[in-house]
Design a protein around this motif. Structure first.
Motif, short mmCIF file in Angstrom:
data_model
loop_
_atom_site.label_atom_id
_atom_site.label_comp_id
_atom_site.label_asym_id
_atom_site.label_seq_id
_atom_site.Cartn_x
_atom_site.Cartn_y
_atom_site.Cartn_z
N VAL A 13 4.10 -0.10 5.80
CA VAL A 13 3.24 1.01 6.22
C VAL A 13 1.77 0.57 6.21
O VAL A 13 0.87 1.36 5.98
CB VAL A 13 3.45 2.29 5.37
CG1 VAL A 13 4.81 2.89 5.70
CG2 VAL A 13 3.34 1.99 3.88
N GLY A 14 1.58 -0.71 6.45
CA GLY A 14 0.23 -1.26 6.52
C GLY A 14 0.32 -2.69 7.01
O GLY A 14 1.41 -3.19 7.30
N GLN A 15 -0.82 -3.35 7.07
CA GLN A 15 -0.85 -4.76 7.49
C GLN A 15 -0.20 -5.67 6.46
O GLN A 15 0.19 -6.78 6.78
CB GLN A 15 -2.32 -5.19 7.65
CG GLN A 15 -2.99 -4.61 8.87
CD GLN A 15 -2.61 -5.38 10.11
OE1 GLN A 15 -2.85 -6.57 10.21
NE2 GLN A 15 -1.99 -4.69 11.06
N THR A 16 -0.16 -5.19 5.23
CA THR A 16 0.43 -5.96 4.12
C THR A 16 1.29 -5.00 3.31
O THR A 16 1.21 -3.78 3.52
CB THR A 16 -0.68 -6.49 3.19
OG1 THR A 16 -1.33 -5.35 2.58
CG2 THR A 16 -1.71 -7.33 3.93
N PRO A 17 2.07 -5.53 2.38
CA PRO A 17 2.69 -4.61 1.42
C PRO A 17 1.57 -3.94 0.63
O PRO A 17 0.50 -4.53 0.46
CB PRO A 17 3.53 -5.54 0.53
CG PRO A 17 2.93 -6.90 0.71
CD PRO A 17 2.41 -6.93 2.12
N GLY A 69 6.87 -6.25 7.32
CA GLY A 69 8.18 -5.60 7.39
C GLY A 69 9.14 -6.09 6.32
O GLY A 69 10.13 -5.44 6.03
N ASN A 70 8.85 -7.23 5.71
CA ASN A 70 9.75 -7.77 4.69
C ASN A 70 9.76 -6.87 3.45
O ASN A 70 8.74 -6.29 3.09
CB ASN A 70 9.34 -9.18 4.31
CG ASN A 70 9.66 -10.18 5.42
OD1 ASN A 70 10.34 -9.85 6.39
ND2 ASN A 70 9.16 -11.39 5.27
N ASP A 71 10.92 -6.80 2.82
CA ASP A 71 11.07 -5.86 1.71
C ASP A 71 10.62 -6.41 0.35
O ASP A 71 10.10 -5.67 -0.48
CB ASP A 71 12.55 -5.45 1.60
CG ASP A 71 12.99 -4.62 2.79
OD1 ASP A 71 12.59 -3.44 2.84
OD2 ASP A 71 13.69 -5.15 3.67
N MET A 72 10.84 -7.71 0.13
CA MET A 72 10.60 -8.23 -1.22
C MET A 72 9.12 -8.24 -1.65
O MET A 72 8.83 -8.09 -2.84
CB MET A 72 11.21 -9.63 -1.35
CG MET A 72 12.72 -9.61 -1.49
SD MET A 72 13.21 -8.65 -2.96
CE MET A 72 14.99 -8.87 -2.90
N PRO A 73 8.18 -8.41 -0.73
CA PRO A 73 6.79 -8.40 -1.19
C PRO A 73 6.40 -7.15 -1.96
O PRO A 73 5.78 -7.24 -3.04
CB PRO A 73 5.99 -8.54 0.12
CG PRO A 73 6.89 -9.36 0.99
CD PRO A 73 8.27 -8.85 0.68
N ALA A 74 6.78 -5.98 -1.46
CA ALA A 74 6.41 -4.75 -2.19
C ALA A 74 7.14 -4.69 -3.53
O ALA A 74 6.58 -4.24 -4.54
CB ALA A 74 6.73 -3.52 -1.35
N VAL A 75 8.41 -5.15 -3.54
CA VAL A 75 9.16 -5.13 -4.79
C VAL A 75 8.45 -6.04 -5.81
O VAL A 75 8.33 -5.70 -6.98
CB VAL A 75 10.62 -5.59 -4.55
CG1 VAL A 75 11.38 -5.66 -5.87
CG2 VAL A 75 11.31 -4.63 -3.58
N MET A 76 7.96 -7.18 -5.33
CA MET A 76 7.26 -8.12 -6.22
C MET A 76 5.95 -7.52 -6.72
O MET A 76 5.57 -7.71 -7.88
CB MET A 76 6.99 -9.44 -5.48
CG MET A 76 8.24 -10.20 -5.13
SD MET A 76 9.20 -10.57 -6.60
CE MET A 76 10.84 -10.74 -5.90
N ILE A 123 4.24 1.53 -8.41
CA ILE A 123 4.76 1.91 -7.10
C ILE A 123 4.17 0.99 -6.04
O ILE A 123 2.97 0.71 -6.07
CB ILE A 123 4.40 3.38 -6.76
CG1 ILE A 123 5.03 4.33 -7.80
CG2 ILE A 123 4.86 3.76 -5.34
CD1 ILE A 123 4.66 5.79 -7.64
N ALA A 124 5.03 0.50 -5.14
CA ALA A 124 4.52 -0.30 -4.01
C ALA A 124 5.26 0.09 -2.74
O ALA A 124 6.38 0.61 -2.80
CB ALA A 124 4.66 -1.79 -4.30
N LEU A 125 4.62 -0.16 -1.59
CA LEU A 125 5.12 0.35 -0.32
C LEU A 125 5.36 -0.79 0.68
O LEU A 125 4.59 -1.75 0.74
CB LEU A 125 4.11 1.32 0.29
CG LEU A 125 3.56 2.40 -0.65
CD1 LEU A 125 2.42 3.16 0.04
CD2 LEU A 125 4.67 3.35 -1.08
N THR A 126 6.42 -0.62 1.48
CA THR A 126 6.77 -1.63 2.49
C THR A 126 6.54 -1.10 3.91
O THR A 126 6.91 0.05 4.21
CB THR A 126 8.26 -2.02 2.35
OG1 THR A 126 8.46 -2.65 1.10
CG2 THR A 126 8.69 -2.96 3.47
#
Lengths: 801, 288
Positions: free
Chosen positions: B219-223, B122-129, B214-217
Motif C-alpha cells: 500500500v505504498g512504494q515500500t513496505p 508487493g512482496n509479503d515478507m518485507p512487512a513481516v520482517m 504493525i506493518a503493511l504490504t
C-alpha cells in the motif's frame, strides 16, 4: 452363426460403451502423460521462427520503418512489413464479417500491440533481438476507446481506408466510425405494447470486454514444399477446413495444394476460430524462405490482440402487466467491435443469434437494434464459450426479468414461471422467429427449487437481512440456441454450416471415423465413438475418431457454438445408419433370409422369430470384404454431410447463493446448483466436466475478467497478473443435475452442452450479487463483481464502513 | 517473452559471488528463485549482461537459532520456511505469511532472501520482517553489516543494499512466548499480490497490551512500518476505541496507487480492514 459368448443383452450393451455410459476420456491417456501433440511441439527439419514488432500506440501514423539494423542481427533471416506484402496483396486480409483487417500495419496502427512488422530468424532469441532492433517512427493520433464518443460528430476518423464506403459488409453506415445497424422485430408492435403497459422497466446493462484466454495461445507452423508446390499449415484451428479455404482464397494457392492440420488444441472457446496475421506472415515467410516458419504468440499477445468477446453496451426495456406478465421487450446495443470488424458470426447475422434475447419466455413482441462501432481496440467479438452472442442476450433478459420482478414485487422464481414458454407450446416460434425445438422449463426450475429448499433459503435471507448481513440468491433459467446451423440461414464465407462424418469399418470389425469438427478439449474422441457404438453395434473402444487433418477428414465447419454434437454428431449417426443399411443386406445374405425378416438388437441382426439365428456386426464386417450378395460392392464405408433442419435449444435452471463481505466487497459463492437439459445424454461424465468448465469460466467472467483501456488506449490487465483465471482455490463447488428433453429433429435427440453453463452461469452469479442488495433498492450492478466494485456499492449505500 | 543475451555465472562461495558482483557492477544481477527477475527479463524490462546464480551457495541455506535470534539464510526457500518446526514454534507468523505467497510450486523455488532483497512493494515478507524488527545481513567487499528491515526500504526496488553487497541472511529476534500474531492479506486469487495486507505481533499482560507492532504490504512504494498504529494499542485493553485508532493510524500512512485491484480509496479502506482483522486475530491468539 452367433459368437460363442453367453452374454446377456445387458452385458452386450455394456460391452459396447455406447450412448449414456460414463466411459473415461480416451484422449486423456496421452494428455495426462504429457504426450499430447500441440502446435508448439511440432518441430520440422530446418524450421525457423517468426514474431511481431507490435505498436506501443493505440492510434498512430506509421511514418517510417527502418529494418536495416534488425536484418543485421545475427540469425535474423528476414523482416516483413506491409510494403513487402503489398505486391502479393497480402498486407490486408478479409475478415469473417465482410471487413478487411491489416495483416501488418499499413500507414496507420489502430490498436495497441497491433502487428507492425514480422521478424523471421533461426531461433526465438535472434527473432526477439531483431524485433528490438526494428525502428518505427510513429506520429500519435487522438485515441477513441469509448464507442459512444466514437459516434460523436467531430470524432476522429479511425478507419481512413474505408472512410468513403457506405457499407463495410454488414449494412449501411451512418458515420465514419459506424460499422452497421442491425434491426429486427416489429418496432410498432413493441412500441404499442410499451405505451399501454402497466409496468415498464429500463436498465443500462454493460457486458464488459473479456477474452476467452485458452491456456494454449494461438500459433502455427507453415511449411511450403517448393518442389511439390504444396503448403502444409499446422495451427490452433477450431475450424481447419475453413482455414484451408480462406488460405486458398487470400493466398491464391489452389485448395488441393493446401493441407491444414490442427493437432491437439489446448482450449479454444472461440478464440481460435478466426484468421490472424501470424498465420498469413508465417505462410508468406515459408514461401519466401523455403523453410518451415513457426509462430506462437505469448500470453500478452493473446490477451491483447487475438479475438476478444462481448463489449456490448446494452439498453434493455421490458413492458409488462401488473401481474408481471411480459408484453414486449426493446433492446438497443452499442457494440464495440474494435479497430476492424472481425467478429466471427454466421455471415448473415451481424449480431449473431442475439435475437434469442426473448430467452425462455413467451414474449409477444420485440424490437432490437444493434449498432456496431469502430474503436482503437483489438478486433474480434467471438462467442466465448457460447453460441454466437447468446451469452449477451441471455445475460440481458435474465437480468431484466429480475429487475421487473423487483418492480412488480414478485418473487424471481414466480415471475419466471408466469412467463415461461409452456411445455405444450413446443415446437414454439418466438416473436423474433426462432423455432424452439423442445423444452420443459417449469419442470427444470421446480426441480432446482426443491433440491435447494428455495423456501428455506428465502427465510434464511430474510433473517440475515434483519441482522444487516448481505446474502444473495440468483436464478437463471436460460435457453441456448446451438448447432449452427441450417444452411438456409447460416453460412461462413458463403459455405453452409453443415458438418460431416466418414466411417470405415475394417474387416475385423473395428473402425475409424473422421469428422469435420475439431476437439479442443471437448472429448470428441470419446463421445463420437459412443454415438457410433450404439448406432453400429461396435464397441466404442474399437473405434478411432480422427479430426483436424483436411487431407483426410471430410469438409466441415469446425467446433464452436456447441455445434459438434448437434451437427457432426448427427452426421455420425446418419453415416452409421447408411452402414447399417448395407450391413442388413449382407446379413440377409449371410443368414439366407430376406432383409425384412431381420431385426436389429444391440450389436447384431437377428432373424425375427429365430433369435439364435443372427449375424453380429463384427461378422458382417468380415463378410463385407469376402462374402457379399451379388451386385453389392465390397467394403463397409459411408460418409454423411448433415445439414441440420433447425438449431437445437438446450436449456437449464441455475441457482446461486452468495454471501457478501460488506467491508472488503468480497463475494463468496456458497452454493451453485446447475440443472442442464441437453436432450439425450451421450456421456454423463463428459457432460459434467463440460458443465464444471463452463461454470468456472462463467464465474471468472462474472466475478473478475475484464480488459479495460486507459484514455490513450493502453490495454489494462492483459497478463495473468491481472486477468482473472480462477484456480481450484477460488472456484466454487458445483452441484449438477439434469432433465432430459430430447430434440425431436436430431437423429439421436442430443442438443449440445459445452456452452450452456457459461450462458446460464454468468447471469446466475450476477443476479445473486445484485440480489444481495435488492432489499436496499439496488436493481443492477456492473460486472465484473470484483471486490472493489462491490464495496463501492456498499459505500454508496452507507454500509461499507 | 524472450530475454536478451547474458553471461551465466554460478559461484560456489559467497566471496566468489561478491567478487562477480563487484566486477560486473550494474551489468550484473544476482538470481535466487528468479520469480521476480526472470519475468522482468522475459519482458526485457531487465537486461542484465551477467546473471550470477546463487543456487550453489549452500552456506546461505538453513534456519538456525542464534542466541535470542533466529537466523535464516537468504537462499532458504519459502517452502522451507513453511516446513520449519523451529519457526512454527518460535515465530509462527512466518509460516502464516509464507503460505499466502503465490502457490506451492513458486514457494519451492522462491527464497526468503530474494523476497526481502528485491524491494518489490508487493512482496509479503518485507512487512513481516518490519513487524518482527528483523535485520538483514549484508556482505560486500568491505565486510559485513546489518541493516534493520525498518530502515532497509527506500523506494520501489530501491533499498539500502549497495550494488556490490549480497543479502546473506535475515536475523530476527524471537518474539516473546505467548505473543499473538496474524498476517491478513486481501488478494484476488492465489498467486496475487496483496490488495492490502497487514502483519501484527502483540503481547498482552494482565489484560493490557504490552507491545504491538504493525506493518503493511503493497500500500505504498515500500513496505510500511505502522509505528503509530502499533503504539495506539500499547497500554490499552485492545478495545474497540484502541483498535479504531490503530486502524486510522495505519490508513493515514497508506499511499496505495490505483490498479486493477481497485482505486486508491478502496485500497486505503481495506488496509484498515486488514489491520482490524489482524489485530483481532492476534489478540485472540495472545496469552493474557
Amino acid at each position: 452363426m452367433t459368437d460363442a459368448t453367453e452374454m446377456t443383452l445387458e452385458e452386450r450393451e455394456a460391452t459396447l460403451g455406447g450412448i449414456g455410459c460414463a466411459r473415461k476420456r480416451k484422449e486423456d491417456i496421452r494428455f495426462i502423460q504429457g504426450k499430447g501433440n500441440y502446435v508448439d511441439d511440432i518441430k520440422l527439419p530446418g524450421q525457423v521462427f517468426g514474431d511481431f514488432v507490435r505498436s506501443p500506440y493505440a492510434h498512430a501514423r506509421v511514418k517510417s520503418i527502418d529494418t536495416a539494423a534488425a536484418k543485421a542481427v545475427p540469425g535474423v533471416l528476414a523482416v516483413l512489413t506491409a510494403d513487402d506484402l503489398k505486391p502479393l496483396n497480402l498486407h490486408w486480409m478479409p475478415t469473417l464479417a465482410g471487413d478487411t483487417q491489416a495483416v501488418l500495419a499499413d500507414e496507420k496502427v489502430h490498436f495497441q500491440n497491433q502487428e507492425v512488422a514480422f521478424v523471421i530468424g533461426e531461433d526465438r532469441y535472434a527473432v526477439s533481438d531483431g524485433i528490438q532492433a526494428v525502428e518505427v517512427d510513429y506520429e500519435d493520433l487522438p485515441v477513441l476507446v469509448d464507442p459512444k464518443q466514437a459516434l460523436a460528430e467531430d470524432a476522429p476518423v479511425l478507419r481512413e481506408d474505408v472512410e468513403d464506403k457506405d457499407n463495410v459488409g454488414q449494412g449501411t453506415r451512418r458515420h465514419p466510425n459506424h460499422i452497421f445497424t442491425w434491426d429486427v422485430g416489429d418496432k410498432d408492435a413493441a412500441d404499442q405494447a410499451f405505451s399501454g403497459a402497466a409496468v415498464t422497466i429500463k436498465e443500462e446493462i454493460f457486458y464488459q470486454r473479456v477474452h476467452p484466454c485458452p491456456l494454449e495461445p494461438c500459433g502455427c507452423v507453415a511449411s511450403m514444399d517448393p518442389v511439390r508446390g504444396e503448403l502444409t499449415l499446422y495451427g490452433t484451428f477450431q475450424a481447419p477446413h475453413v482455414v484451408r479455404t480462406v488460405v486458398s482464397l487470400i493466398a491464391g494457392l489452389p485448395e488441393h495444394k493446401i493441407r491444414v492440420i490442427a493437432p491437439d488444441i489446448g482450449g479454444g472457446f472461440g478464440n481460435k476460430v478466426g484468421a490472424y496475421p501470424g498465420y498469413v506472415c508465417a505462410t508468406v515467410g515459408t514461401i519466401v524462405l523455403g523453410r518451415p516458419v513457426k509462430w506462437v504468440e505469448g500470453r500478452i499477445d493473446n490477451l491483447s490482440t487475438t479475438a476478444f468477446a462481448r463489449d456490448y453496451h446494452m439498453t434493455g426495456e421490458l413492458a409488462a402487466d401488473s401481474n408481471g406478465r411480459i408484453a414486449a421487450i426493446r433492446v438497443h446495443v452499442l457494440a464495440d467491435h474494435g479497430a476492424f470488424n472481425a467478429h466471427a458470426q454466421p455471415s448473415k447475422w451481424p449480431a449473431g443469434l442475439f435475437s434469442i434475447v426473448t430467452g425462455s419466455y413467451d414474449i409477444p413482441s420485440a424490437h432490437i437494434a444493434v449498432d456496431g462501432v469502430y474503436t482503437n481496440k483489438a478486433p474480434g467479438g467471438v462467442a466465448y464459450r457460447c453460441s454466437f452472442r447468446v451469452t449477451e442476450a441471455s445475460y440481458l433478459i435474465e437480468r431484466m426479468v429480475d429487475v421487473l420482478a423487483q418492480k412488480v414485487g414478485l418473487d424471481k422464481a414466480e415471475i419466471r414461471l408466469r412467463n415461461f414458454v409452456t411445455p405444450e407450446q413446443f415446437p414454439y416460434t418466438s416473436c423474433l422467429d426462432w423455432e424452439y425445438d423442445s423444452g420443459d422449463y417449469p419442470t427444470a426450475l421446480n426441480k432446482v427449487l426443491e433440491a435447494v429448499d428455495y423456501k428455506g433459503l428465502l427465510e434464511e435471507q430474510a433473517e440475515k437481512r434483519k441482522r444487516g448481513e448481505l446474502m444473495g440468491i440468483g436464478l437463471a433459467t436460460f435457453t441456448e440456441i446451438v448447432g449452427a446451423g441450417p444452411s438456409r440461414n447460416c453460412d461462413i464465407l458463403g459455405i453452409g454450416m453443415f458438418d460431416s462424418c466418414e466411417i470405415r469399418i475394417h474387416p475385423t470389425g473395428s473402425a475409424i471415423a473422421r469428422l469435420g469438427t475439431k476437439s479442443q478439449g471437448q472429448g470428441h474422441e470419446t463421445t463420437y465413438a459412443q454415438i457410433l457404438a450404439t448406432e453400429l453395434g461396435i464397441p466404442s473402444d474399437d473405434i478411432t475418431v480422427e479430426e483436424g487433418d483436411t487431407d483426410t477428414a471430410p469438409y466441415g465447419l469446425g467446433t464452436y457454438g456447441s455445434r459438434s454434437t448437434p451437427v457432426a454428431g448427427a452426421a455420425a449417426a446418419q453415416a452409421a445408419r447408411k452402414i447399417k443399411a448395407k450391413a442388413q443386406k449382407i446379413a440377409a445374405h449371410m443368414l439366407e433370409v430376406g432383409e425384412k425378416d431381420l431385426e436389429w438388437e444391440v450389436d447384431r441382426f437377428k432373424v425375427k422369430g429365430l433369435p439364435e439365428k443372427a449375424a453380429t456386426m463384427k461378422e458382417i464386417a468380415f463378410a463385407a470384404y469376402q462374402n457379399l450378395p451379388e451386385g453389392l460392392e465390397p467394403g463397409l464405408e459411408a460418409v454423411n454431410y448433415y445439414d441440420p433442419p433447425n438449431f437445437t435449444y438446450p436449456f437449464g435452471a441455475y441457482l446461486c447463493v452468495v454471501d457478501v463481505d460488506r467491508l472488503t466487497g468480497e463475494v463468496k459463492v456458497r452454493r451453485f446448483y446447475a440443472l442442464d437439459d441437453c436432450g439425450t445424454r451421450i456421456n454423463p461424465m463428459v457432460i459434467e466436466g463440460q458443465v464444471h468448465g463452463g461454470l468456472t469460466e462463467a464465474f471468472a467472467i462474472a466475478m473478475g475478467q475484464e480488459l479495460t483501456f486507459d484514455e490513450t488506449g493502453n490495454i489494462q490487465g492483459a497478463s495473468f497478473m491481472d486477468y482473472f483465471l480462477p484456480t481450484a482455490v477460488e472456484t466454487p463447488v458445483w452441484e449438477t443435475d439434469f432433465t432430459v428433453t430430447p430434440s425431436p429433429h436430431h437423429p439421436i435427440g442430443a442438443k449440445g452442452v459445452g456452452e450452456s453453463p457459461n450462458v446460464g452461469g454468468v447471469s446466475a452469479f450476477s443476479n445473486a450479487v445484485v440480489d444481495a442488495f435488492a432489499h436496499l433498492g439496488v436493481s443492477h450492478m456492473p460486472m465484473p463483481h470484483t471486490p472493489w466494485r462491490v464495496w463501492k456499492q456498499c459505500q454508496a449505500l452507507g454500509i461499507g464502513e | 517473452m524472450i530475454p536478451g543475451a547474458f553471461e551465466y555465472h554460478r559461484p560456489t562461495s559467497v566471496d566468489e559471488a561478491i567478487a562477480l558482483m563487484s566486477r560486473h557492477g550494474d551489468e550484473g544481477r544476482v538470481i535466487a528463485g528468479g520469480h521476480s527477475l526472470i519475468p522482468m527479463m522475459k519482458l526485457r524490462l531487465a537486461e542484465p549482461g551477467h546473471l550470477i546464480d546463487l543456487r550453489d551457495l549452500v552456506s546461505l541455506k538453513g534456519i538456525r537459532p542464534a542466541g535470542r535470534c533466529i537466523e535464516i539464510g537468504a537462499m532458504t526457500t519459502q517452502q522451507e520456511v513453511v516446513a520449519s518446526e523451529l519457526l512454527a514454534e518460535a515465530c509462527p507468523i512466518l509460516r502464516e505469511a509464507a503460505l499466502l505467497i503465490a502457490d506451492p510450486q513458486v514457494r519451492y523455488c522462491g527464497t526468503l532472501g530474494g523476497n526481502v532483497a528485491n524491494g518489490d512493494p508487493g512482496n509479503d515478507m518485507p512487512a513481516v520482517m518490519q513487524c518482527l524488527d528483523a535485520s538483514f545481513v549484508l556482505r560486500g567487499p568491505k565486510g559485513e553489516r546489518e541493516v534493520p528491515a525498518r530502515d532497509f526500504y527506500e523506494a520501489a526496488y530501491f533499498t539500502a543494499r549497495a550494488e556490490d553487497e549480497l543479502l546473506t541472511a535475515v536475523s530476527l529476534p524471537i518474539p516473546p512466548a505467548g505473543h499473538g500474531y496474524a498476517y491478513e492479506k486481501l488478494k484476488r486469487k492465489v498467486g496475487d499480490y496483496a490488495t492490502a495486507a497487514a502483519a501484527v505481533v502483540l503481547t498482552m499482560s494482565g489484560g493490557s497490551c504490552e507491545s504491538a507492532s504493525i506493518a503493511l504490504t503493497n500500500v505504498g512504494q515500500t513496505p510500511l512500518f505502522a509505528e503509530a498504529a502499533g503504539q495506539a494499542l500499547v497500554g490499552t485493553k485492545v478495545d474497540e476505541a484502541a483498535v479504531a485508532r490503530a486502524v486510522e493510524a495505519a490508513k493515514d500512512i497508506a499511499e496505495p496507487v490505483a490498479d486493477m485491484r481497485g482505486p486508491e480509496e478502496y485500497r486505503t479502506h481495506v488496509t484498515g480492514v486488514m489491520v482490524r482483522r489482524a489485530v483481532e486475530r492476534a489478540l485472540a491468539r495472545a496469552q493474557a
